[in-house]
Write an enzyme that holds these catalytic residues in place. Structure first.
Site, PDB file in Angstrom:
ATOM      1  N   GLN C 343      26.392 -27.007   7.763  1.00 43.84           N
ATOM      2  CA  GLN C 343      26.995 -26.109   8.749  1.00 43.84           C
ATOM      3  C   GLN C 343      27.862 -26.982   9.643  1.00 43.84           C
ATOM      4  OE1 GLN C 343      24.584 -22.768   9.005  1.00 43.84           O
ATOM      5  NE2 GLN C 343      26.742 -22.258   8.765  1.00 43.84           N
ATOM      6  N   THR C 509      22.149 -28.390  13.078  1.00 47.90           N
ATOM      7  CA  THR C 509      21.353 -27.238  12.617  1.00 47.90           C
ATOM      8  C   THR C 509      20.454 -27.707  11.481  1.00 47.90           C
ATOM      9  OG1 THR C 509      22.826 -26.578  10.807  1.00 47.90           O
ATOM     10  CG2 THR C 509      23.312 -25.648  12.985  1.00 47.90           C
ATOM     11  N   THR C 510      19.446 -26.926  11.157  1.00 47.42           N
ATOM     12  CA  THR C 510      18.619 -27.227   9.983  1.00 47.42           C
ATOM     13  C   THR C 510      19.027 -26.256   8.880  1.00 47.42           C
ATOM     14  OG1 THR C 510      16.893 -27.941  11.486  1.00 47.42           O
ATOM     15  CG2 THR C 510      16.245 -27.666   9.210  1.00 47.42           C
ATOM     16  N   HIS C 511      20.333 -26.274   8.581  1.00 48.44           N
ATOM     17  CA  HIS C 511      20.875 -25.321   7.613  1.00 48.44           C
ATOM     18  C   HIS C 511      21.447 -26.066   6.423  1.00 48.44           C
ATOM     19  CE1 HIS C 511      21.523 -22.541  11.343  1.00 48.44           C
ATOM     20  NE2 HIS C 511      20.262 -22.691  11.043  1.00 48.44           N
ATOM     21  N   ASN C 512      20.570 -26.815   5.755  1.00 41.90           N
ATOM     22  CA  ASN C 512      20.958 -27.505   4.528  1.00 41.90           C
ATOM     23  C   ASN C 512      20.949 -26.476   3.402  1.00 41.90           C
ATOM     24  OD1 ASN C 512      18.630 -28.972   6.169  1.00 41.90           O
ATOM     25  ND2 ASN C 512      20.109 -30.556   5.612  1.00 41.90           N
TER      26      ASN C 512
END
Lengths: 246, 418, 584
Positions: C343, C509-512
């Site tokens: 992200q 973010t932790t949006h891998n």
């Protein structure tokens, strides 16, 4: 079956499990077949900093450095106490004496070549970083200004800190001055704003400076009071003065 | 030829029938199809919550050995499985009835009223026989309970004869013809197998019920079993019958959440009752007149209210909300709460110190919990916030002192309750 | 004793969703979780949850990189080095995973987000997608997932306002969203000051602000399974923290109370699966190897294995178990590790003298958003990028170690700094932009040649950087955010563009996403449209590892919807006839 609810009750009490019809080959795992009911006194509470007077980790020389440095990073001034008065040096000491100092949430396996800034921290555990870096900073200030950091005038101290911050101060022993400064500043901020139970932010002075209400959990009455000052004083995990009768 | 085949077929069918019938013994047949009496006995055991006291923490069902704090010492429950050596496998139905009805064991010795025969005496012979029949069908377990820990002279069972003479009235329940069938059913359950007064009726110095204050609330195991009469603040006056039924079914209603020992009662007994029986209990309880007030409470110290109010806003209002209104069926309301306004504040203090897990049932499966405050609040702070909630939002109850909290804290540390 | 019907590896959101669906249908399910048991009163009670140091900075509930991390480099010209402490992303561990410490920001993808390649080619022509941009269409459409988004939203008690009900645009909602079949289960949260100021300015600017859909309860709620949640108290300790009063949706609050009562479900904690075992032909999984709480290696047989271990661990497990062909970025062949994405975010701070904002009053998804520049909601002609993101003010809280903004020119320490934070802390609004990252040939995951985890397994290696597409897009969003900021009547506006290479250091973010992507062709994807492995048909891989690229929105609702979609196919088709569900 008359027994099933009873064994269920014992499961609730002891947290172990019955076998289900599934082939579980390991008896050493922690299987759950019902919701475990863990007693409230086993809750995962924070560990407060040792309230003992003095330092557990820092040597006297190191303590002098840290006290002097944090006094410049967040000085006492007209706005109120600074980092030193708020116990930040004690906070950092307790952190380095504990699991954080040992890098309990750091990957420490080598090799550790220097990398790109985007690859992040490649230094050893924080306790080792402070130990080595303080020695090198004092070596640097002795070479350049004839004394340990703590003995220099505050203007000079500010200059040194700025040069550590920018990286223009070249330290020996492989210490990255910028990385050390970043760590020191980060820990100072932590000590200034963390809950007082960790040894810093004494009397919630850090929170009072900016108006943060602390460990509050119910802001519902204030959500739609747009533009109005928040009416409650800060509170820490161990309370506030108003909890005790005067 | 066809007739021969027909006869052979008939002979075959008959032979098959005889084979099937004789392949099962009487016991096997009854095990396949429990009789109505056994089923009724199983249900009565739920009404009586027998399994609760007669099963120890790590023991087999009904094999006894659970230590009960009698007020004078620890009494261990009996093994009531059909084991012939250590259980009641050798007892006749008459002997079982005598134990339930008179508190006397098969060897003619007196049972201690930790086994609540003063309540079970109200039960009919037919009901006792049904329970007996059910207990014959459970697995026999060889387990001898530990010896009781009672001081002299209480360890001499014969002394119970004196206690019985003073305090025990033997006799089956007599229905009140002026009341409804449902009311009588409720009365039967409450004063009989339910033995609610065992916890909820105050005891005198010899641990006998104070009958003139029946069900008005009593301390037990570092809790306070609530006032179940129509007392306006601390009793069930503001509860409807539906509230009571919901509470008994799931441990949670719009007014209260069950804590402490009552959770076990609800989990193992009342939640498994038929709806009609819970309704009957509710009718009976709602018919109880208010208990006499225990003591007048004077206005609380303003310093306590100020400190308690600060603690409440900071530490309690995120679940119980400002104005103490709670969130219905999640976090109990404190405003108007009978638990909060009990003349004896032990339950409230116990919950503040130790927290409380609410019961989870299929009806309400979320295992909500209040955290423990024992590390966060000192004795004076616990006392002050308790005083605050007991006297805010229309509530009124006596002030709590730090000494009360200190005593409870120390009692809890010794391993009592929870 | 028989094998369980399904073994789940990892027990966060997708593990809990699959376990609930499969056990409801009567299957025997075993979930194996490397971390420990976690629940509200033990792990994040209201009495100690408000501890920024412990939870945010000492990472108490996050994955502990001391045992397992990944190595990182921006491109293949660098040597990957271990990510020695968490920063950019904060994966979870333990029962509930990151479902405990997420914010609760719940977004459906736009219909066009499922067809990034074909839609952009169609609208903008071949030049819109450079040769090294490896975006692919999802093999599933918004319409197919709509009922499953609905299921997740009702499971979680989402507080919000619908923008498009069965094709009819609704006032107050997001006019750009895909159609939905019914309103959200709970009304919107009450709104704080900052987002309200942003929304007024955005409206003035001609945009269409709406309330952020939130998995923070605006009122007490009982979900369709019977789990109870309380009302949110806007404590401001949401993201990175568990919720102490049951008012944030998580596996704990929405699923576990029901699931843990089912006799056909068993949970193993403190056991880490290290490998999926295959039969000699390598077309069938026989079970999993795991290391138990005492350090002993065990084997657990299974009829079906589902990876529900978070994208990073899903991909690493596929690589170490030799399931699927590893991606080779030079040759452009292989699929496992391909199309890793993330992200791109930026922010604009708005400093007031005269308005008390109280930014510490917050909830994870409390905010006002504009979607005018997300997806393909705007004309990209001549802009030099595809994709977009949302812009808004989201008051997740303002915990002081993390959040003490100062205007440009203020030093980072000293008396001047002290004065600046004292003046600005209560009076600052932060506008965020949250943008898509397209997939790129050179952004991928594989196994590191040097560094190992606590069991001696090679660490996952991440090679990733933003490309020109992302920088142009993010700068564009930041400029639009700045336009709105300038209308907010503040003393000054400070735009903070996302500049330079991607760094693992600052939290973003932790949006891998990606690495085991879903597709219609086994040559270009790892799993089919039901998230079933093309190579080993009794292995399914849940989670955002399936995304061919990342959209502007947060990924959780879409991976949850895909889990429900996959569960349906598994129960209705696979169970009746085990084997490949799609024949390519």
């Amino acid at each position: 079956m008359p027994t099933d609810h009873l064994t269920r009750r014992r499961i609730l009490a002891s947290g172990t499990a019955l076998s289900s019809g599934i082939a579980l080959l390991s008896a050493k795992a922690q299987p759950f077949t019902t919701y475990p009911n863990i007693p409230t006194d086993q809750a995962d509470r924070p560990v407060p900093a040792d309230p003992l007077q003095g330092y557990l980790f820092f040597t006297p020389t190191e303590a002098l450095f840290v006290e002097a440095a944090v006094s410049r990073l967040i000085p006492k001034d007209g706005l109120g106490p600074g980092a030193l008065e708020c116990g930040v040096a004690v906070f950092i000491d307790r952190q380095l004496a504990g699991p954080y100092g040992q890098g309990d949430h750091f990957y420490l396996k080598g090799p550790s070549p220097n990398g790109e800034a985007t690859q992040g921290w490649q230094m050893p555990k924080p306790a080792d970083v402070y130990r080595a870096a303080i020695t090198e900073v004092n070596r640097y200030t002795n070479d350049a200004h004839g004394g340990d950091f703590a003995r220099l005038a505050v203007d000079r101290q500010d200059e040194i800190l700025k040069s550590l911050e920018s990286g223009s101060a070249k330290l020996k022993g492989g210490i990255d001055s910028k990385a050390f400064f970043t760590l020191l500043l980060q820990n100072t901020m932590e000590g200034f704003f963390a809950d007082p139970l960790y040894g810093g932010n004494r009397e919630m002075a850090g929170w009072k400076l900016i108006g943060f209400p602390g460990a509050r959990y119910n802001n519902r009455p204030f959500v739609t009071q747009h533009g109005q000052a928040y009416p409650l004083p800060p509170v820490s995990l161990n309370g506030r003065p108003d909890w005790t009768r005067s | 030829m066809r007739r021969g085949i027909a006869i052979a077929g008939l002979l075959f069918a008959v032979t098959l029938a005889i084979f099937v019938a004789s392949a099962l013994t009487q016991a096997q047949q009854s095990a396949l199809l429990p009789s109505e009496q056994v089923l009724r006995g199983k249900y009565l055991a739920i009404l009586g919550d027998c399994a609760s006291c007669h099963t120890s923490k790590d023991g087999a069902a009904y094999a006894g050995g659970r230590g009960l704090n009698s007020g004078f010492g620890i009494i261990y429950s009996a093994n009531i499985t059909p084991d012939r050596e250590t259980g009641i496998g050798n007892w006749s139905t008459d002997q079982f009835y005598r134990a339930m009805h008179q508190g006397i064991a098969d060897d003619d010795s007196h049972l201690y009223p930790a086994f609540p025969y003063p309540y079970f005496t109200h039960m009919t012979r037919a009901d006792d026989d049904a329970i007996y029949a059910y207990l014959r069908t459970i697995p026999a377990v060889h387990a001898k309970p530990p010896p009781n820990k009672l001081p002299f002279p209480l360890n001499i069972r014969g002394i119970m004869a004196i206690w019985n003479a003073l305090y025990f009235s033997e006799g089956e329940y007599k229905p009140d013809p002026t009341k409804s069938v449902e009311w009588n059913r409720g009365a039967y359950i409450v004063t009989g197998p339910g033995h609610c007064g065992g916890c909820h009726t105050p005891k005198n110095f010899l641990m006998a019920d104070e009958y003139d204050r029946a069900l008005s609330g009593s301390p037990i195991d570092n809790w306070f079993a609530a006032d179940l009469t129509g007392e306006p603040r601390a009793g069930l006056a503001s509860w409807t019958a539906a509230d009571i039924e919901e509470y008994l079914k799931s441990g949670r209603n719009a007014r209260a959440t069950a804590s402490g020992s009552m959770q076990e009662v609800i989990g193992l007994s009342t939640s498994r009752m038929e709806d009609a029986d819970r309704a009957a209990i509710a009718i009976y309880l709602k018919g109880l007149p208010p208990s006499a007030p225990v003591k007048q409470s004077s206005a609380p110290d303003p310093a306590a209210m100020r400190a308690g109010g600060a603690i409440f806003v900071d530490a309690c209002s995120s679940c119980h909300l400002s104005q103490g209104r709670g969130q219905l069926r999640l976090f109990p309301p404190l405003a108007g709460s009978a638990t909060v306004q009990s003349h004896d504040a032990t339950t409230v203090l116990h919950i503040i110190l130790r927290g409380s897990h609410s019961l989870a049932t299929n009806d309400k499966p979320t295992p909500l919990a209040m955290p423990a405050f024992t590390w966060k609040l000192n004795d004076q702070q616990v006392a002050d916030v308790a005083t605050y909630i007991r006297n805010s939002w229309g509530n009124q109850a006596s002030q709590v002192d730090a000494a009360d909290v200190a005593k409870l804290r120390s009692d809890l540390a010794k391993g009592g309750g929870n | 004793m028989a094998n369980p019907d399904v073994v789940l590896v990892g027990f966060g959101w997708t593990g809990a969703i699959m376990a609930e669906r499969l056990t409801a249908a009567g299957l025997n399910v075993l979930a194996i979780e490397r971390g420990g048991w976690r629940d509200t009163p033990n792990t994040f009670a209201t009495t100690f949850d408000q501890d920024e140091l412990r939870y945010m900075w000492r990472h108490h509930q996050f994955e502990n990189v001391a045992h397992d991390t990944l190595t990182f480099r921006n491109n293949a010209g660098q040597v990957a080095l271990p990510m020695r402490r968490l920063g950019s992303f904060l994966p979870g561990t333990g029962v509930g995973g990151a479902g405990i410490h997420w914010n609760g920001q719940v977004w459906r993808y736009l219909p066009t987000d499922f067809a990034v390649r074909s839609h952009n080619l169609k609208r903008y022509g071949a030049s819109a997608i450079p040769p090294d941009m490896t975006v692919q269409d999802f093999p599933v459409t918004y319409d197919e997932l709509e009922p499953h988004y609905d299921t997740f939203e009702y499971l979680c008690g989402i507080s919000g306002k619908a923008g498009n009900l069965n094709g009819k645009i609704q006032p107050g909602g997001n006019p750009f969203e895909g159609w939905r079949s019914r309103e959200y289960p709970n009304p919107p949260l009450d709104m704080t000051y900052g987002p309200t100021l942003f929304a007024s300015a955005a409206t003035e600017a001609g945009y269409h602000p709406f309330v952020h859909p939130a998995a923070n309860m605006s009122r007490a709620y009982t979900n369709p399974l019977g789990a109870q949640l309380g009302e949110c108290t806007y404590c401001g300790f949401c993201e990175k923290f568990g919720c102490g009063n049951y008012s944030k949706a998580s596996p704990q609050t929405t699923i576990l109370p029901i699931l843990m009562r089912r006799p056909n479900f068993t949970l193993l904690t403190n056991c880490e699966v290290t490998k999926i075992e295959l039969d000699p032909g390598k077309t069938r999984a026989t079970g999993v190897i795991y290391v138990d709480g005492k350090g002993q290696t065990q084997f657990q047989g299974a009829e079906v294995v589902m990876l529900t271990a978070y994208i990073l661990h899903n991909v690493r497990l596929l690589l170490t178990s030799s399931i699927g062909k590893p991606y080779d970025p030079k040759a452009g062949t292989g699929v496992i590790g391909k199309n890793y994405a993330y992200q791109i975010t930026s922010s604009v701070n708005v400093f007031y003298d005269d308005k008390i904002i109280n930014p510490f009053i917050g909830a994870g998804a409390l905010g006002m958003i504009i979607d005018d520049f997300n997806g393909d909601n705007f004309d990209h002609s001549g802009l030099g990028f595809i994709g977009g993101g949302y812009i808004g003010v989201v008051n997740t809280g303002a915990r002081p170690i993390e959040t003490h903004p100062t205007p440009d020119g203020v030093p980072a320490w000293g008396s001047a700094w002290k004065k600046s934070i004292a003046e600005n802390y209560l009076k600052t609004v932060s506008i965020a932009t949250h943008g898509a990252v397209m997939s790129h040939r050179g952004n991928y995951l594989d196994l590191d040649p040097t560094y190992t985890d606590t069991y001696g397994r090679p660490l996952l290696r991440m090679t990733f950087d933003f490309t020109d597409n992302e920088h142009r897009m993010s700068d564009y969003l930041t400029d639009r955010a700045t336009d709105v900021a300038k209308r907010m009547g503040a003393r000054e506006v400070q735009a903070k563009k996302r500049a330079g290479s991607y760094s693992v250091v600052p939290y973003q973010t932790t949006h891998n996403t990606g690495g085991a992507i879903m597709g219609d062709n086994p040559k270009t994807s790892a799993v089919n449209r039901y998230l079933q492995s093309w190579d080993v048909s009794n292995v399914f891989v849940q989670g955002a590892s399936a995304y061919p690229q990342n959209a502007g929105y947060n990924p959780t609702a879409t991976l949850a919807a895909l889990a429900y979609w996959s569960a349906d196919a598994f129960l209705n088709h696979y169970q009746k006839s085990p084997g490949p569900l799609v024949h390519a």
